[in-house]
Design a protein around this motif. Structure first.
Motif, short mmCIF file in Angstrom:
data_model
loop_
_atom_site.label_atom_id
_atom_site.label_comp_id
_atom_site.label_asym_id
_atom_site.label_seq_id
_atom_site.Cartn_x
_atom_site.Cartn_y
_atom_site.Cartn_z
N GLN A 115 0.82 -1.21 0.00
CA GLN A 115 0.00 0.00 0.00
C GLN A 115 0.86 1.26 0.00
OE1 GLN A 115 -3.27 0.09 -0.48
NE2 GLN A 115 -3.28 -2.14 -0.60
N ALA A 116 1.95 1.26 0.76
CA ALA A 116 2.84 2.41 0.77
C ALA A 116 3.54 2.57 -0.58
CB ALA A 116 3.87 2.26 1.88
N ASP A 119 1.22 4.23 -2.90
CA ASP A 119 1.09 5.66 -2.61
C ASP A 119 2.25 6.45 -3.21
OD1 ASP A 119 -1.25 5.30 -1.26
OD2 ASP A 119 -0.36 5.36 0.74
N THR A 127 -6.48 12.42 -2.04
CA THR A 127 -5.48 12.14 -1.02
C THR A 127 -5.93 12.79 0.27
OG1 THR A 127 -3.14 12.36 -0.43
CG2 THR A 127 -4.11 14.17 -1.67
N HIS A 225 -4.95 4.85 -6.75
CA HIS A 225 -3.94 3.94 -7.29
C HIS A 225 -4.34 3.48 -8.70
CE1 HIS A 225 -3.08 2.91 -2.83
NE2 HIS A 225 -2.41 3.99 -3.20
N THR A 630 -2.31 2.14 5.34
CA THR A 630 -0.93 2.15 4.87
C THR A 630 -0.01 2.37 6.06
OG1 THR A 630 -1.13 4.50 4.34
CG2 THR A 630 -1.57 2.95 2.57
N SER A 634 4.35 5.83 3.39
CA SER A 634 3.70 6.55 2.30
C SER A 634 4.21 7.97 2.17
CB SER A 634 2.18 6.56 2.51
OG SER A 634 1.66 5.25 2.46
N THR A 635 4.78 8.50 3.23
CA THR A 635 5.28 9.88 3.20
C THR A 635 6.77 9.95 2.88
OG1 THR A 635 5.87 9.96 5.57
CG2 THR A 635 3.59 10.44 4.99
#
Length: 646
Positions: A115-116, A119, A127, A225, A630, A634-635
């Motif tokens: 999931q990350a 992203d 978002t 996605h 996530t 993701s960041t």
């Protein structure tokens, strides 16, 4: 036959040099002394020329595919030059061993890392609950396009939006995702896409009008996605297998440069075609498998990794907590491992039989043996939250009668009443006792009880094997069926060839997730395609259309079906009925019908070393708020190495 099907996960291909070619060198040709002297003179002249100008001679550069070794002269928003402070070179992150592919829409691939990764690499319309300006300039509800259309949503795409191979992102990518989500078993969040009747594009594919046959009030989870349809559309099983060994094109801040399964490495490089105002601050992200606590500690101590997001074992927290200048947190991801029983099973066709089966499952033992640990182990009572009639084992009291009809639905499922999918204890009309049905022992006389699991999910296969061993200890004949999750959800469960499945499940309680869990399974109609993909779909003969359409299961793995409940859930999707008013009824169905047994909450260990700067986020504060699908990974596009800040 003891096992219906087997499956061996595809392993990665050996890594080759860029370009995929190998070089063979033959004997060197003979050179005369005159040739060598002339060449030497040329080199000396070049050096003297460089010295006279005071500029160093540039060395040849072999840039990596999909990336640039030279940062752009200015930021895409024109706010200033890119400096070492805004562009770090490389960050290495420790992750769990790589299992399976990278399609974030498949239940079997629903992990924190996948999931990350999605992203970081794939674009989406929303978002954090708001339209993402990188992809869409606006999202608005417009007047329905035609009679019978409940709502129309218009997405105005950013004209600069493009895939990393230069192909524009258009409505064709929206259509491809919608069609794949409604026709593929075992996907996440199909309920919202099932309400879409058409997708129309204009303005060169940049204006996308989406028609809904039924209203969906919260559309923020749709078209997240997006996938590169131009690369996957013509592949055989492109949606289910096209992302097994990587993501062929990116529409986010990073592209997937390398997947090396032998070394356990996934390398992302900054997407130089990314058009947004905030490109990735780090040139390269390297995700590396951590296969043991000792390896992870040593890698963090030596600086080989700066951050880890991993599944704990017995000593993970203690071992990393001893390292100086290291933050360690434990959090629960919004997902659980659970046992789901099929109401169309010839063995588990009544709630009484499912309750008997569930009572034989020692959840504590299954969780310990499936994970190999007894610390940082959370066993949820119920996925939908604590409700009435739930005892300490997580099995409901079976007092809530529900209907499970098939009339006028075209959906396969057992009838109500004795031997059907009702509770087996009360009738629909008024609680008149029903004579006791068959016991589990008598129900399995013809064949063993079959528990399915996807072999690419190590924890699920271990849990399924443990459950079968527990049943054997109780004298119940059972076996494990190993198959890809799409086969389990698309064939084995609907046909009754599997009686139950062990797999992962999101625990979110938003309208789409809840509808996905309880709406009647849908029949796959090969002619049901949106306008952008209709011309590319194989024609289906009138004879095949007249046959009964195949059934698939996505979020509703149990196959429970109630037309009355469907109407309620569609009202929740439309925003006409608050979800909070429906949750007690849904808990009653979950408990009374005994559909699932929660086995294990997904727990993550987050470790941040002293070399990683995570801007504007505090790891302890973030970890204290579970429920995210996530992770902080993701960041990572905004992370930098500590030395880059000095």
């Amino acid at each position: 036959m003891s096992v219906l099907s087997s499956y061996v996960p595809v392993t990665g291909t050996p890594h080759r040099d860029r370009g995929g070619a190998s070089t063979v060198r033959g004997p060197r040709p003979h050179r005369s002394r005159t040739t060598v002297v002339c060449a030497l003179c040329t080199v000396i002249a070049t050096v003297l020329t460089a010295c006279s100008t005071g500029e160093p001679t540039p060395l040849p550069v072999d840039p990596a595919a999909g990336s640039s070794t030279v940062p752009p002269e200015s930021k895409p928003d024109g706010s200033g030059p890119v400096t070492p402070e805004t562009l770090a070179q490389e960050i290495t992150i420790g992750i769990d061993p790589l299992d399976g592919g990278f399609n974030p829409h498949l239940i079997a691939r629903d992990s924190a890392f996948v999931q990350a990764l999605a992203d970081l690499v794939l674009p989406g319309a929303y978002t954090d609950g708001e339209p993402d300006p990188d992809l869409v300039e606006s999202v608005e509800f417009v007047d329905p396009s035609a009679p019978g259309v409940a709502q129309t949503v218009r997405y105005q795409l950013n004209p600069a939006a493009q895939w990393s191979d230069g192909t524009p992102i258009t409505g064709a990518d929206f259509s491809y995702l919608r069609d794949a989500m409604v026709s593929t078993p075992g996907v996440i969040g199909a309920a919202g896409y099932e309400q879409i009747s058409a997708i129309r594009t204009s303005g060169g594919g940049r204006t996308v009008d989406v028609d809904f046959r039924r209203r969906v009030a919260d559309i923020s989870g749709l078209f997240d996605h997006l996938l590169p349809s131009h690369l996957l559309r013509d592949m055989t099983d492109g949606f289910t297998t096209g992302l097994n060994e990587g993501i062929p094109a990116a529409g986010g801040r990073y592209t997937v440069d390398l997947v090396d399964r032998q070394r356990g490495v996934v390398t992302l490089v900054r997407n130089d075609r990314f058009w947004g105002t905030e490109p990735a601050r780090t040139e390269t992200l390297v995700f590396r498998e951590v296969r043991s606590v000792q390896q992870g500690v040593q890698m963090l101590r030596s600086g080989q990794v700066g951050y880890l997001d991993i599944t704990p074992v017995e000593t993970t927290y203690d071992a990393f907590s001893l390292l100086p200048d290291t933050e360690v947190s434990v959090r629960e991801r919004a997902a659980v491992l659970e046992l789901t029983m099929s109401v169309t099973s010839p063995i588990l066709s009544t709630a009484a039989l499912r309750k008997e089966f569930a009572a034989l499952v020692d959840r504590d033992l299954v969780a310990r043996l499936a994970t190999g640990r007894s610390t940082d182990l959370v066993i949820p009572e119920t996925v939908l939250g604590a409700g009435p009639g739930v005892d300490s084992s997580g099995v409901g009291a079976g007092e809530t009668p529900t209907e499970n009809r098939t009339e006028d639905s075209g959906v396969s499922g057992p009838p109500d009443g004795p031997g059907g999918a009702g509770t087996g204890e009360t009738t629909e009309s008024g609680g008149v006792p029903v004579p006791p049905g068959p016991t589990l022992e008598s129900a399995i006389r013809n064949r063993p009880l079959r528990v399915a699991a996807d072999p690419s999910d190590r924890t699920a296969t271990a849990a399924a094997t443990t459950i079968v061993d527990l049943l054997a200890r109780k004298g119940v004949d059972a076996e494990v069926v190993f198959a890809p999750f799409t086969e389990i959800a698309g064939e084995l469960l609907p046909s009754g060839d599997a009686d139950a499945v062990v797999g992962r499940r999101r625990t979110a309680t938003d309208a789409v997730s809840v509808a996905d869990r309880f709406l009647c399974p849908v029949a796959v109609d090969p002619t049901d395609v949106t306008a952008s993909t209709a011309g590319r779909t194989n024609d289906v003969s009138s004879m095949s259309r007249a046959r009964r359409l195949p059934m698939i299961r996505s979020g509703n793995l149990s196959g429970i079906c109630s037309r009355k409940l469907d109407a309620t859930l569609l009202s929740v999707l439309a925003g006409e009925v608050p979800l909070a008013e429906v949750l007690p009824e849904l808990r009653g169905i979950e408990d009374g019908e005994v559909l699932t047994v929660p086995l294990l909450a997904e727990t993550r260990i987050i470790v941040r070393g002293p070399g990683i700067v995570v801007p504007d986020r505090d790891i302890e504060e973030w970890a204290a708020h579970p429920g995210e699908a996530t992770s902080l990974l993701s960041t990572a596009a905004g992370w930098t190495a500590e030395e880059e800040q000095k």
